[in-house]
Scaffold this active site. Sequence first.
Site, mmCIF file in Angstrom:
data_model
loop_
_atom_site.group_PDB
_atom_site.id
_atom_site.type_symbol
_atom_site.label_atom_id
_atom_site.label_comp_id
_atom_site.label_asym_id
_atom_site.label_seq_id
_atom_site.Cartn_x
_atom_site.Cartn_y
_atom_site.Cartn_z
ATOM 1 N N ARG A 112 0.849 -1.188 0.024
ATOM 2 C CA ARG A 112 -0.003 0.114 -0.081
ATOM 3 C C ARG A 112 0.908 1.266 0.039
ATOM 4 N NH1 ARG A 112 -2.960 -2.243 4.811
ATOM 5 N NH2 ARG A 112 -4.257 -3.859 3.802
ATOM 6 N N GLU B 269 -1.746 -10.780 18.493
ATOM 7 C CA GLU B 269 -3.190 -10.330 18.418
ATOM 8 C C GLU B 269 -3.998 -11.435 18.774
ATOM 9 O OE1 GLU B 269 -1.828 -8.662 14.291
ATOM 10 O OE2 GLU B 269 -3.607 -7.419 14.858
#
Length: 408
Positions: free
Chosen positions: A244, A387
Site C-alpha cells: 500500500r 493479536e
Amino acid sequence: MTDPTRVLVLNSGSSSVKYQLLDMRDGSRLATGLVERIGEQTSRFRHTGADGGGTREQDGPIADHEAALKAVAEELARDGVGLDSPELAAIGHRVVHGGLFFTEPTVIDEAVLTEIERLIPVAPLHNPANLTGIRTARALRPDLPQVAVFDTAFHTTMPEAAARYAIDPRIADRHRIRRYGFHGTSHAYVSRETARLLGKDPSEVNVIVLHLGNGASASAVQKGRCVDTSMGLTPLEGLVMGTRSGDLDPAVIFHLARVGKMSMDEIDTLLNKRSGLFGLCGDNDMREIRRRIDEGDEEAALAFDIYIHRLRKYIGAYYAVLGRVDAVAFTAGVGENAAAVREAALSGLDGLGLAVDGERNAVRGDAPRLISPEGARVAVAVVPTDEELEIATQTYALVGKTAGNTQR
Ligand code: AMP
C-alpha cells in the site's frame, strides 16, 4: 465440571481462515492453523497441534468458508480439542471494522451481525468475510458464546481533531467518512506490554507504537488511550507498507483517472496491492530488500529510504501530538525483526531523547526488550505483538463477565 478455559480465535479473510485455540489458564496454544485460497482448486490447509501434535497439511479444493471451518473442526477433533468440547468457553472473531458503534469487544447476536453488515460500505473487503466466518461458526456451535473483537475499537478514543478529515462534516457524516484506524488489537496489546516492560501502569505512560508488518501503522497512545493513528477511513492511509502507498496527495487519484485514464477499480488495486515497497522496487519483503541493498541495488535502497522517511515523519508528528513521550515500541514482522529499520528510523534524533543502542538492537528474541541506551530519556523497545492472545483475552474476559446472560 470445571469452568471451560479454552478460546478459539478465528480470523476470516476473503479467501482464508486463520485460527488459534488457546488455553486461557496460561495463554498456551493448543492448535494453530491456516486455510488459504478458499474457493479455488488449489486450496491449502495447514494445521499444527499442541506439542507432539505435529503439522498436518492438505492440498485440494475447499469450496467455501463453511467447508473450511468444517475441516478445521475435524482437525481439532482429531487432536482431542474439538468444537464440541465442554472445555471450549467461546469463539473470538477478529472483525476489521466496528465503525463508531463498537468501542469494545461485543458478544455476537443478530443485532450485532446487522450492525457489522451496515458497516460493509466502509469495509467492503473485510467485513463480508468476517461475517461469513461468524455465521459459519455460529451454525456449527449455536449454543456457544461468540465475541467480535474489532480492529477499530482501540482507536475510538481519538479526539475529533484527530479523527475528522477537513471536509464538509455534513458530507462526511452522511457517508460515515472519518479516520477509524486499524490494527487496534495490536496497538492496545503492545502499548500495554510496553508499560509493563517499563514497570509502569498503562495510565502512567505515553507510547508511540510502530506496527510494521506487511500492513503498517503508527499510533500515539496517551496514558493507555489512543489519541491518533496513521490509518484512516481504510487501511490505505499513513505509512509506506508492503503493497500500500500510504499517504499521498488525493489529487494523484484525479490525475490517474483523468490523465492516466485509469478506472477507479484499477486505481484502487494500484494503491492497495501494487504500491508501497512492492510498487517501488518489486519486493515487499524487508529481508529481500535489505539483501538487495547489501548487493548495491539502488532501486531497493530508494524504496527503503522512502519507507524510513515516512516513518520518521510519523514519529516526529506523534511526538508533537503527545508532548511527552516515555517509549517508542516497534512491533510486527518488520518492527520485531529488522534491526536496520529500527536504527534508521531513530538515527540522529538524540535531540528528542531518542536513540538506539547498537548492541541491544542486534539481539534477537521473542521477549519484549529495551534497545535504547542505559539511562535514555525515552525508552525504545521491541515488543512482539500477539493479536490472537489479545483477542482471546478480551473474549474470555467478556464471556466470563456475561456468562450469566449468554450461556443460559
Ligand atoms: P507481518 O505482517 O507482521 O506478518 O510482517 C510480515 C513482514 O515482516 C514480511 O513481509 C517481512 O517484510 C517482514 N519480516 C519478517 N521477518 C523479517 C526479518 N527477519 N527481517 C526483516 N523483515 C522481516
